[in-house]
Design an enzyme around this catalytic site. Sequence first.
Site, PDB file in Angstrom:
ATOM      1  N   HIS A 160       2.857   1.651   7.970  1.00  0.00           N
ATOM      2  CA  HIS A 160       2.864   3.117   7.908  1.00  0.00           C
ATOM      3  C   HIS A 160       3.190   3.746   9.260  1.00  0.00           C
ATOM      4  O   HIS A 160       3.558   4.918   9.326  1.00  0.00           O
ATOM      5  CB  HIS A 160       1.530   3.644   7.360  1.00  0.00           C
ATOM      6  N   ASP A 205       0.616  -3.291   4.447  1.00  0.00           N
ATOM      7  CA  ASP A 205       0.629  -2.369   5.586  1.00  0.00           C
ATOM      8  C   ASP A 205       0.900  -3.100   6.901  1.00  0.00           C
ATOM      9  O   ASP A 205       0.233  -2.862   7.902  1.00  0.00           O
ATOM     10  CB  ASP A 205      -0.684  -1.589   5.677  1.00  0.00           C
ATOM     11  N   SER A 218      -3.736   2.735  14.843  1.00  0.00           N
ATOM     12  CA  SER A 218      -3.134   1.948  13.779  1.00  0.00           C
ATOM     13  C   SER A 218      -2.103   0.966  14.329  1.00  0.00           C
ATOM     14  O   SER A 218      -1.204   1.350  15.075  1.00  0.00           O
ATOM     15  CB  SER A 218      -2.459   2.868  12.761  1.00  0.00           C
TER      16      SER A 218
END
Length: 442
Positions: A100, A130, A206
């Site tokens: 993402h 992901d 992230s």
Amino acid sequence: MRRFVFPLLLLFLVLGFAAIPAHAADRRTPVVLAVEAVSPSVVNITVTSTVQGGNGSPFGDPFFDQFFKGFQDQRPRRSQSLGSGVIIDGKKALVLTNAHVIASGGDISVRLKDGREFKAALVGSDADFDLAVLKLENARDLPQVSMGDSDGIYIGETVIAIGNPFGYSNTVTTGVVSALNRPMKTNGGAFGSFIQTDAAINPGNSGGPLLNINGELIGINTAIQARAEGIGFAIPINKAKHVIAELLDSGHVAPIWLGLFGQDVDQAAARYFNLKDLNGMLVTEVYPGTPAADALVKPGDVVLSFNDRTVTDKSDYLTRLFSVTKSESVNLVTLRDGRKIRLHLQPQVLDKAKALNLVRTRWGFELADRQQGPGAEVTTVVPGSAAAKLGLQQGDIIHQIGNRSLRSGIDLLNAFLRNRMQKTVMMRVQRGRNLYTVRLTL
């Protein structure tokens, strides 16, 4: 007089040493050593893309926005998204991050702690896991992180997160492993079991590494629970290793299945099979030539557990299946005639030809890739099928099945796998210049 000199001198020496700060080496804890070793391999990722227009002032100044409410500025604008990553192979210049982080597309640039900055190319990504792998262009002499073993993690052990939250480069936070095998679902798809930690993880973290006390990579920070404090999640590195191998090989993770179709256990089925509760998935069909058929699974069996974890319903079964790659094995416990049966299966890759055949036989239409543009074109509608009853026509363009947009052939396979057991399937269909949301009832 002399008898007082020595005690005073001793007292002075004691007080003097007490005033001297502890040697720096005494403060170089395992956490400090781990951070020093790994920080050079943690990177800041910036993705720059162009977006078309938006609401607000054409001047790009928040002060003027109040006077331009509802104004559609059609000029293209540059948009940036930030994230973290970690170098997993210094010689090959490979960086591991979240899918993402780079999902918006555009130009990818990567900055190291030492100030060097490189352009990066996308090697491959998978939205369901992901994870994404990048390759830095014209990069040499790169550091890399040491791989750990996420299967040996202890609940309560110290962990370290490094990333770039809110753009603050190489921010270090520590905590403990709060829980293991946490299942999660997101809007982007169903994900598998996560490491839960209370190490602070914020936007921008992230893709950054989760480390053990030895400075070994045990997870990739991937999600936060926005409404809570002290709850962060990371993808176990042992799972990521399987995904990395497939991304390096083909650029994507191959869709897999066991060949089962099923439904939720209702009250009637629970009474018929003498079940204590409604947990499990009732097998309704076993497709020939699949792992389930080879393992002699039969319609009427009830799948009770998947890799030693209880299966609550068909959605739970699919969620667990989507967290498995082709190189991993699956252990099922099924119930037949009151007897539990343990099965060991190796997942099968669902190729495009088989998926298209299943779409035809179960949903009632055939699809082909478009030569230009996203989506898939309907080439045939089977008379009397669910698609025919819906009114689907040859030449219609299907852009979305369930929550999966069809941009490439791999998207069709994933869309079918996720929706093949549903009684109704939502689709976005284009006919001419018009776009419709329709419900395919099976």
